[in-house]
Scaffold this motif. Structure first.
Motif, PDB file in Angstrom:
ATOM      1  N   TRP A 156      -3.537  -6.566 -18.323  1.00  0.00           N
ATOM      2  CA  TRP A 156      -2.900  -7.005 -19.565  1.00  0.00           C
ATOM      3  C   TRP A 156      -3.584  -6.461 -20.814  1.00  0.00           C
ATOM      4  CZ3 TRP A 156      -6.799  -9.235 -22.162  1.00  0.00           C
ATOM      5  CH2 TRP A 156      -7.802  -9.894 -21.438  1.00  0.00           C
ATOM      6  N   ASN A 157      -4.825  -5.958 -20.708  1.00  0.00           N
ATOM      7  CA  ASN A 157      -5.568  -5.680 -21.937  1.00  0.00           C
ATOM      8  C   ASN A 157      -5.137  -4.400 -22.652  1.00  0.00           C
ATOM      9  OD1 ASN A 157      -6.696  -4.280 -19.754  1.00  0.00           O
ATOM     10  ND2 ASN A 157      -8.748  -4.280 -20.639  1.00  0.00           N
ATOM     11  N   PHE A 158      -4.622  -3.420 -21.908  1.00  0.00           N
ATOM     12  CA  PHE A 158      -4.048  -2.212 -22.522  1.00  0.00           C
ATOM     13  C   PHE A 158      -2.674  -2.009 -21.881  1.00  0.00           C
ATOM     14  CE2 PHE A 158      -8.561  -1.637 -23.252  1.00  0.00           C
ATOM     15  CZ  PHE A 158      -8.608  -1.141 -24.555  1.00  0.00           C
ATOM     16  N   PRO A 159      -1.668  -2.731 -22.358  1.00  0.00           N
ATOM     17  CA  PRO A 159      -0.375  -2.783 -21.658  1.00  0.00           C
ATOM     18  C   PRO A 159       0.333  -1.444 -21.542  1.00  0.00           C
ATOM     19  CG  PRO A 159      -0.543  -4.536 -23.303  1.00  0.00           C
ATOM     20  CD  PRO A 159      -1.693  -3.613 -23.539  1.00  0.00           C
ATOM     21  N   LEU A 160       0.094  -0.539 -22.501  1.00  0.00           N
ATOM     22  CA  LEU A 160       0.716   0.785 -22.441  1.00  0.00           C
ATOM     23  C   LEU A 160      -0.197   1.789 -21.751  1.00  0.00           C
ATOM     24  CD1 LEU A 160       3.034   2.717 -23.262  1.00  0.00           C
ATOM     25  CD2 LEU A 160       1.747   3.176 -25.365  1.00  0.00           C
ATOM     26  N   ALA A 161      -1.419   1.917 -22.216  1.00  0.00           N
ATOM     27  CA  ALA A 161      -2.303   2.989 -21.760  1.00  0.00           C
ATOM     28  C   ALA A 161      -2.681   2.866 -20.289  1.00  0.00           C
ATOM     29  CB  ALA A 161      -3.569   3.036 -22.621  1.00  0.00           C
ATOM     30  N   MET A 162      -2.861   1.638 -19.798  1.00  0.00           N
ATOM     31  CA  MET A 162      -3.210   1.506 -18.384  1.00  0.00           C
ATOM     32  C   MET A 162      -2.033   1.857 -17.481  1.00  0.00           C
ATOM     33  SD  MET A 162      -6.407   0.818 -18.480  1.00  0.00           S
ATOM     34  CE  MET A 162      -6.298   1.934 -19.890  1.00  0.00           C
ATOM     35  N   GLY A 163      -0.825   1.779 -18.021  1.00  0.00           N
ATOM     36  CA  GLY A 163       0.338   2.244 -17.281  1.00  0.00           C
ATOM     37  C   GLY A 163       0.483   3.752 -17.313  1.00  0.00           C
ATOM     38  N   THR A 164       0.408   4.326 -18.498  1.00  0.00           N
ATOM     39  CA  THR A 164       0.596   5.781 -18.604  1.00  0.00           C
ATOM     40  C   THR A 164      -0.533   6.542 -17.919  1.00  0.00           C
ATOM     41  OG1 THR A 164      -0.472   5.769 -20.786  1.00  0.00           O
ATOM     42  CG2 THR A 164       1.938   5.642 -20.734  1.00  0.00           C
ATOM     43  N   ARG A 165      -1.739   5.967 -17.879  1.00  0.00           N
ATOM     44  CA  ARG A 165      -2.864   6.644 -17.229  1.00  0.00           C
ATOM     45  C   ARG A 165      -2.651   6.760 -15.723  1.00  0.00           C
ATOM     46  NH1 ARG A 165      -8.695   4.504 -18.883  1.00  0.00           N
ATOM     47  NH2 ARG A 165      -8.498   3.134 -17.084  1.00  0.00           N
ATOM     48  N   LYS A 166      -1.809   5.920 -15.152  1.00  0.00           N
ATOM     49  CA  LYS A 166      -1.483   5.978 -13.728  1.00  0.00           C
ATOM     50  C   LYS A 166      -0.158   6.700 -13.475  1.00  0.00           C
ATOM     51  CE  LYS A 166      -3.860   1.559 -12.968  1.00  0.00           C
ATOM     52  NZ  LYS A 166      -5.030   2.121 -12.282  1.00  0.00           N
ATOM     53  N   ILE A 167       0.833   6.367 -14.291  1.00  0.00           N
ATOM     54  CA  ILE A 167       2.169   6.941 -14.092  1.00  0.00           C
ATOM     55  C   ILE A 167       2.169   8.447 -14.316  1.00  0.00           C
ATOM     56  CG2 ILE A 167       4.518   6.993 -15.018  1.00  0.00           C
ATOM     57  CD1 ILE A 167       4.133   3.977 -15.651  1.00  0.00           C
ATOM     58  N   ALA A 168       1.510   8.897 -15.388  1.00  0.00           N
ATOM     59  CA  ALA A 168       1.580  10.317 -15.753  1.00  0.00           C
ATOM     60  C   ALA A 168       1.046  11.243 -14.661  1.00  0.00           C
ATOM     61  CB  ALA A 168       0.865  10.552 -17.086  1.00  0.00           C
ATOM     62  N   PRO A 169      -0.152  11.001 -14.105  1.00  0.00           N
ATOM     63  CA  PRO A 169      -0.613  11.908 -13.047  1.00  0.00           C
ATOM     64  C   PRO A 169       0.221  11.798 -11.781  1.00  0.00           C
ATOM     65  CG  PRO A 169      -2.136  10.076 -13.297  1.00  0.00           C
ATOM     66  CD  PRO A 169      -1.189  10.025 -14.461  1.00  0.00           C
ATOM     67  N   GLY A 174       4.166  14.746  -8.401  1.00  0.00           N
ATOM     68  CA  GLY A 174       5.391  14.659  -7.612  1.00  0.00           C
ATOM     69  C   GLY A 174       5.530  13.371  -6.827  1.00  0.00           C
ATOM     70  N   CYS A 175       4.800  12.322  -7.219  1.00  0.00           N
ATOM     71  CA  CYS A 175       4.883  11.025  -6.554  1.00  0.00           C
ATOM     72  C   CYS A 175       5.861  10.106  -7.289  1.00  0.00           C
ATOM     73  CB  CYS A 175       3.524  10.334  -6.525  1.00  0.00           C
ATOM     74  SG  CYS A 175       2.262  11.195  -5.588  1.00  0.00           S
ATOM     75  N   THR A 176       6.583   9.303  -6.539  1.00  0.00           N
ATOM     76  CA  THR A 176       7.336   8.204  -7.131  1.00  0.00           C
ATOM     77  C   THR A 176       6.413   6.999  -7.241  1.00  0.00           C
ATOM     78  OG1 THR A 176       8.135   7.524  -4.949  1.00  0.00           O
ATOM     79  CG2 THR A 176       9.531   9.024  -6.223  1.00  0.00           C
ATOM     80  N   MET A 177       6.817   6.013  -8.063  1.00  0.00           N
ATOM     81  CA  MET A 177       5.881   4.908  -8.316  1.00  0.00           C
ATOM     82  C   MET A 177       6.617   3.607  -8.603  1.00  0.00           C
ATOM     83  SD  MET A 177       2.688   4.721 -11.004  1.00  0.00           S
ATOM     84  CE  MET A 177       1.489   5.417  -9.850  1.00  0.00           C
ATOM     85  N   VAL A 178       6.061   2.526  -8.058  1.00  0.00           N
ATOM     86  CA  VAL A 178       6.462   1.162  -8.393  1.00  0.00           C
ATOM     87  C   VAL A 178       5.305   0.553  -9.175  1.00  0.00           C
ATOM     88  CG1 VAL A 178       7.122  -1.110  -7.521  1.00  0.00           C
ATOM     89  CG2 VAL A 178       7.863   0.967  -6.312  1.00  0.00           C
ATOM     90  N   VAL A 179       5.605  -0.050 -10.324  1.00  0.00           N
ATOM     91  CA  VAL A 179       4.567  -0.643 -11.168  1.00  0.00           C
ATOM     92  C   VAL A 179       4.734  -2.150 -11.212  1.00  0.00           C
ATOM     93  CG1 VAL A 179       3.523  -0.730 -13.464  1.00  0.00           C
ATOM     94  CG2 VAL A 179       4.446   1.434 -12.599  1.00  0.00           C
ATOM     95  N   LYS A 180       3.641  -2.859 -10.955  1.00  0.00           N
ATOM     96  CA  LYS A 180       3.606  -4.304 -11.196  1.00  0.00           C
ATOM     97  C   LYS A 180       2.725  -4.539 -12.412  1.00  0.00           C
ATOM     98  CE  LYS A 180       0.823  -7.437 -10.319  1.00  0.00           C
ATOM     99  NZ  LYS A 180       0.929  -8.164 -11.616  1.00  0.00           N
ATOM    100  N   PRO A 181       3.315  -4.801 -13.574  1.00  0.00           N
ATOM    101  CA  PRO A 181       2.500  -5.071 -14.759  1.00  0.00           C
ATOM    102  C   PRO A 181       1.925  -6.483 -14.719  1.00  0.00           C
ATOM    103  CG  PRO A 181       4.814  -5.296 -15.304  1.00  0.00           C
ATOM    104  CD  PRO A 181       4.759  -4.848 -13.864  1.00  0.00           C
TER     105      PRO A 181
END
Length: 482
Positions: A156-169, A174-181
């Protein structure tokens, strides 16, 4: 600044599966930590929703992996552009659901978006190798390809950056991803889902599943043979549980876990620079950061002066709801987190620490705690052992370089550390001796999208960002040729 009600009316609140919203069976409330008021009711994902999202990820995996790297790169870059176009909305949304001052949220928008641009560039630079076998009996071809469907669990502490830091790479590889925020801050991630849809991401490549019952959602996914990768940012306690679950299927894991960062000030340090660095390292994100300076180990020759100056700076900070322009310290994320910080302070004081400023709850309907400095913190105080995640600086003295290194390393954690000294030789000696994944030398902010982020010991496994980050989502294959 945009009207709050108008902004909230535009944010998705359903489950994000297959590139679009879908309603959940139930909902849960997202609160504003500055007031305790309900911001929105968000769909509450179940195990069945997790299965649907994984179905979508598996169905999209082959096509996404086969897509030209340049196509994946362009989608990431377009998403970067869209986030920057919507900067003010993202910043206000993060401040509302997480509590950080608006200026901090603006900084996170820039930082979080930059992971998309960085990995847009890395997507086209995934290389293998071709060589002759030294024995002369054939050729060696090494290729790299995506790990496969991944599950990301974000904090919860970096709601955007902690997502993009995982999603982008993941997307770059070429990986698909499911995110649980995190349940406390799902709105920013759902808004990011809309950004990717607008950027042209194929349906199924990204799903976002907010939930108030994490294990109910993720346990069946860990057991599903189609899931290939888990990446998690959060506490070491939860990380241990996830690692045990991952072991059952030998899942690839990346774990960015707890920290207990030492901030070591040597007698020859520039105290003006050290105080500026201390404020940055301690008070970024209200102190709710895994890289936040947790323990201030200060040479006794300068401890009195350092403590006085840090006390003056901390006392001057303005507290209040993060969306107000002059606020420098917002609320903590929950009442429970505020109470946890208060317990650590009480324990330290009971064992002999001296409060030089703060030390209690700040007024307001929300979950505020005063910026606090504790001096002469004894070695047996919990606050030197446990991650604070709040606006409290705990100071302990030491004598000499070896003692400073020993104090800094006296923890099971090893994520980040900070040192201040005017001696380059000492800086290098100490940086090499510290048992930590990242070291700031005369710097209070060390995060950089171009540098590897991660820790050692019980602070985690793997690295995010930098050129190393994409490797977490790639498998290496050796092909033997005649």
């Amino acid at each position: 600044m945009r009207d709050v009600a108008e902004l909230l009316a535009t944010v998705p609140t359903g489950l994000w599966i297959g590139g679009e919203q879908s309603p959940g069976v139930d909902t849960f409330a997202v609160h504003d930590p500055a007031t305790g008021a309900v911001l929105a009711e968000v769909a509450d994902a179940t195990a069945a929703d997790g299965a649907r999202a994984l179905d979508a990820a598996v169905a999209a995996q082959a096509g996404w992996a086969a897509a030209p790297a340049r196509d994946r790169s362009e989608i990431l870059r377009r998403a970067w552009e869209l986030i920057l176009e919507r900067r003010d909305d993202f910043a206000l949304l993060m401040t509302l659901e997480m509590g950080k001052p608006l200026a901090e949220s603006q900084g996170e928008v820039t930082y979080g978006a930059e992971f998309l641009r960085w990995f847009a560039e890395e997507a086209v630079r995934v290389n293998g190798r071709y060589t002759h076998s030294p024995s002369g009996n054939g050729r060696i071809l090494v290729t790299k390809g995506p790990v496969g469907p991944a599950l990301a669990i974000t904090p919860w502490n970096f709601p955007l950056a902690m997502g993009t830091r995982k999603i982008a790479p993941a997307f770059a590889a070429g990986c698909t991803m499911v995110v649980k925020p995190a349940a406390e801050t799902p709105l920013t991630m759902l808004a990011l889902g809309q950004v990717f849809a607008d950027a042209g991401l194929p349906p199924g490549v990204l799903s976002i599943l907010p939930t108030s019952h994490a294990a109910r959602l993720t346990d069946p996914m860990f057991a599903d043979h189609r899931l290939r990768k888990v990446t998690f940012t959060g506490s070491t306690a939860v990380g241990r549980i996830l690692l045990a679950q991952s072991a059952n299927r030998v899942l690839r894991t990346s774990m960015e876990l707890g920290g207990n960062a030492p901030f070591v000030v040597f007698a020859d340090a520039d105290l003006d620079a050290a105080i500026a660095g201390a404020m940055a390292a301690k008070m970024r994100n209200n102190g709710e950061a895994c890289t936040a300076a947790n323990r201030f180990h200060v040479d006794n020759a300068v401890r009195t002066a350092f403590t006085a100056r840090l006390t003056e700076r901390m006392r001057s900070l303005r507290i209040g709801p993060g969306h107000l322009d002059d606020v420098q310290v917002g609320p903590l994320i929950t009442a429970e987190q505020r109470d946890s910080v208060a317990d650590l302070v009480r324990d330290a004081v009971a064992k002999g620490a001296r409060v030089t400023t703060g030390g209690g709850y700040a007024p307001g309907p929300g979950w505020f705690y005063e910026p606090t400095v504790l001096d002469n913190v004894p070695a047996d105080a919990r606050i030197l052992r446990e991650e604070i995640f709040g606006p409290v600086a705990a100071i302990a003295g030491f004598d000499g370089e070896e003692a400073g290194i020993a104090a800094a390393n006296d923890t099971e954690f090893g994520l980040a550390a900070y040192i201040y000294t005017a001696d380059l030789g000492r800086a290098l000696r100490v940086a090499e001796a510290l048992e930590t994944g990242m070291v700031g030398v005369n710097r209070g902010i060390i995060s950089d999208v171009a540098a590897p982020f991660g820790g050692v010991k019980e602070s985690g496994l793997g690295r995010e960002a930098g050129t190393e980050g994409i490797e977490e989502y790639l498998e290496t294959k050796y092909i033997a040729l005649p």
